[in-house]
Enzyme design. Structure first.
Site, mmCIF file in Angstrom:
data_model
loop_
_atom_site.group_PDB
_atom_site.id
_atom_site.type_symbol
_atom_site.label_atom_id
_atom_site.label_comp_id
_atom_site.label_asym_id
_atom_site.label_seq_id
_atom_site.Cartn_x
_atom_site.Cartn_y
_atom_site.Cartn_z
ATOM 1 N N GLU A 17 0.859 -1.186 0.000
ATOM 2 C CA GLU A 17 0.000 0.000 0.000
ATOM 3 C C GLU A 17 0.893 1.232 0.000
ATOM 4 O OE1 GLU A 17 -2.610 0.300 3.397
ATOM 5 O OE2 GLU A 17 -3.454 2.217 2.728
ATOM 6 N N ASN A 37 -4.573 4.999 -2.042
ATOM 7 C CA ASN A 37 -5.734 5.470 -1.268
ATOM 8 C C ASN A 37 -6.478 6.551 -2.040
ATOM 9 O OD1 ASN A 37 -5.746 4.161 1.515
ATOM 10 N ND2 ASN A 37 -3.595 4.728 1.250
ATOM 11 N N GLU A 70 -7.947 1.857 -2.965
ATOM 12 C CA GLU A 70 -8.608 1.631 -1.672
ATOM 13 C C GLU A 70 -9.578 2.775 -1.403
ATOM 14 O OE1 GLU A 70 -5.940 0.865 1.569
ATOM 15 O OE2 GLU A 70 -4.773 -0.590 0.417
ATOM 16 N N ASP A 90 -11.704 -0.171 2.243
ATOM 17 C CA ASP A 90 -10.723 0.065 3.302
ATOM 18 C C ASP A 90 -11.441 0.288 4.640
ATOM 19 O OD1 ASP A 90 -8.292 0.543 4.451
ATOM 20 O OD2 ASP A 90 -7.892 2.427 3.412
ATOM 21 N N GLU A 139 -5.631 -5.657 8.233
ATOM 22 C CA GLU A 139 -4.534 -4.713 8.475
ATOM 23 C C GLU A 139 -4.270 -4.547 9.961
ATOM 24 O OE1 GLU A 139 -5.147 -0.908 6.654
ATOM 25 O OE2 GLU A 139 -7.263 -0.822 7.138
#
Ligand code: C2E
Ligand code: CA
Ligand code: CA
Length: 428
Positions: A209, A268, A300, A330, A387
């Site tokens: 990420e 993101n 995400e 997310d 996560e």
């Protein structure tokens, strides 16, 4: 000079009156309450302006009738009202705030019933002035109350907040940060860090990420949790996101050119993109420019984006799917998740939020929820990723329940590009 709709003073006249009251404050305290009506626009849009106007008049009646300590009141604009009251000496400032909160709550019950809107809410900021702060001019006093109102508006419940000096500090910080962003982009102060994603079964790095970091010229880091809320409000997040995306495309293209291992990188997406939707065009341009396979980029979107505006979010997911990239949900479980969303939205990956792993040793309840979500995702053919994995116990449990991908400090913190390259090469 009066406001035609409500009969209250115009704002300029109000300021004049308040100025005089402040000059003669003596040992008294004067409270400025600044209120607006949450979801007022909905009433206007749904029932028309006549009903909206009636509501505003009702509200003015409510705040002025039998208000024996009122000094002056005005409609600032639209559904924003400001009232100055003398504070009875039997109340502390906090006690006064509690009274206003209770009055707001009583009014909400009546107004929700009458105007058929169960979410209607009064948000009030209060600044209380005494002889120590009497040098404050009227305009600043009102703007302090307005600032407290903005803080109140962010709250779910009890939307009634007393102004305090630390709010000014927050605003100063916000101005300081947002004013530096354009130069920071030009000076390349933003950097992309990568946090590896690990395949549970093989322990291979199967992705990463991209997380932005801001390193000021003095070497100090500002972390996303501090600056992102500010630059989302200012809209600058769009530029920062685009900068991050470009860096990531460049990085992947470089690795491909060198003939070295590459893994998909996820980017993101801020909620701010939903309002504009240039993002799809920009991403297409990046693919054209860097000529990397679409399978190497993923996006995400936080759970809250879907809840804020499901239609727009759906449009964005469909657009990204059309380009050919995968999309993950997310922070699943961090807010008011709706399991319903999982079946309604065509997402590819679900990222379980770190809240499920709040203890080093998993609680029985969290274990049950994790295993149910993983199971449900599997049945919906959605990949599950957890996560915030910090311990071997957590990692082992995720393996046990079949969570396919893991990400967290246990494997690696977010690291700069050169370290991530080493990480990938060694893992290979
Ligand atoms: P996020 O997308 O949920 O990112 C995960 C955050 O959890 C990251 O914080 C990461 O450093 C942290 N984290 C990872 N593993 C662990 C762990 O094992 N334990 C704990 N306690 N934390 C872990 P970070 O980098 O500070 O980012 C915070 C948030 O800022 C991100 O949350 C994301 O919403 C936002 N953000 C970061 N970079 C970007 C960006 O480039 N664009 C946008 N729009 N948002 C970003
Ligand atoms: Ca994320
Ligand atoms: Ca997350």
């Amino acid at each position: 000079m009066q406001d035609a709709l409500t009969g209250l003073d115009r704002y300029e006249a109000f300021l004049g009156k308040l100025e005089k009251e402040l000059e003669n404050i003596g040992d008294d305290r004067i409270a400025i309450t600044y209120t607006d009506i949450k979801h007022f626009k909905y009433i206007n849009d749904t029932y028309g302006y006549q009903v909206g106007d009636a509501l505003l008049k009702d509200f003015v009646d409510a705040i002025t009738t039998n208000n024996k300590t009122m000094l002056c009141a005005a409609r600032v604009y639209s559904d924003n009202f400001v009232v100055a009251n003398r504070v009875n000496s039997k109340y502390t400032n906090e006690g006064y705030r509690d009274i206003i909160l209770r009055l707001n709550q009583e009014r909400e019950i009546k107004f929700r019933e009458k105007y058929l809107n169960s979410r209607l809410q009064f948000c009030t900021g209060i600044s209380i002035i005494d002889k120590n702060s009497k040098d404050l001019d009227a305009e600043t006093a009102v703007s302090n109350a307005n600032l407290a109102r903005k803080v109140a508006k962010e709250l779910e419940n009890d939307c009634c907040v007393l102004f305090n000096q630390s709010m000014m500090e927050g605003i100063k910080r916000e101005v300081e940060i947002t004013s530096c962003v354009p130069k920071a982009i030009a000076n390349k102060e933003f950097q992309v860090y990568y946090q590896p994603k690990i395949e549970t079964d093989t322990l291979h790095v199967i992705g990463a990420e991209a997380l932005v970091r801001w390193q000021k010229p003095d070497g100090k880091f500002i972390y996303p949790d501090e600056f992102i809320p500010f630059i989302e409000r200012s809209g600058q997040i769009v530029d920062v996101d685009y900068y991050v995306y470009r860096q990531v495309f460049q990085f992947i293209a470089k690795r491909l050119k060198e003939g070295r291992k590459v893994v998909p990188i996820s980017l993101n997406v801020s909620r701010v993109h939903l309002g504009k939707m240039h993002i799809l065009e920009y991403v297409k341009e990046l693919f054209e420019e860097f000529k990397i396979p679409v399978s190497l980029i993923e996006f995400e979107l936080t759970e809250s984006i879907y809840l804020d505006n499901t239609e727009k979010a759906l449009e964005l997911i469909n657009g990204l799917h059309k380009i050919g990239t995968k999309v993950s949900m997310d922070d699943f479980g961090s807010g008011y998740s709706s399991l319903n969303l999982l079946s309604r939205l065509p997402i590819d990956i679900i990222k379980l939020d770190k809240v499920f792993l709040k203890d080093d040793n998993l609680q029985e309840n969290d274990k049950i929820i994790i295993s149910c979500v993983v199971d449900m995702a599997k049945r919906l053919q959605i990949t599950s990723l957890c996560e915030g994995v910090e311990t071997s116990e957590q990692s082992a449990y995720l393996k046990e329940v079949g969570c396919q991908i893991q990400q967290g400090y246990y494997f690696s913190r977010p690291i700069p590009q050169d370290m991530f390259e080493k990480f990938m090469d060694e893992n290979d």
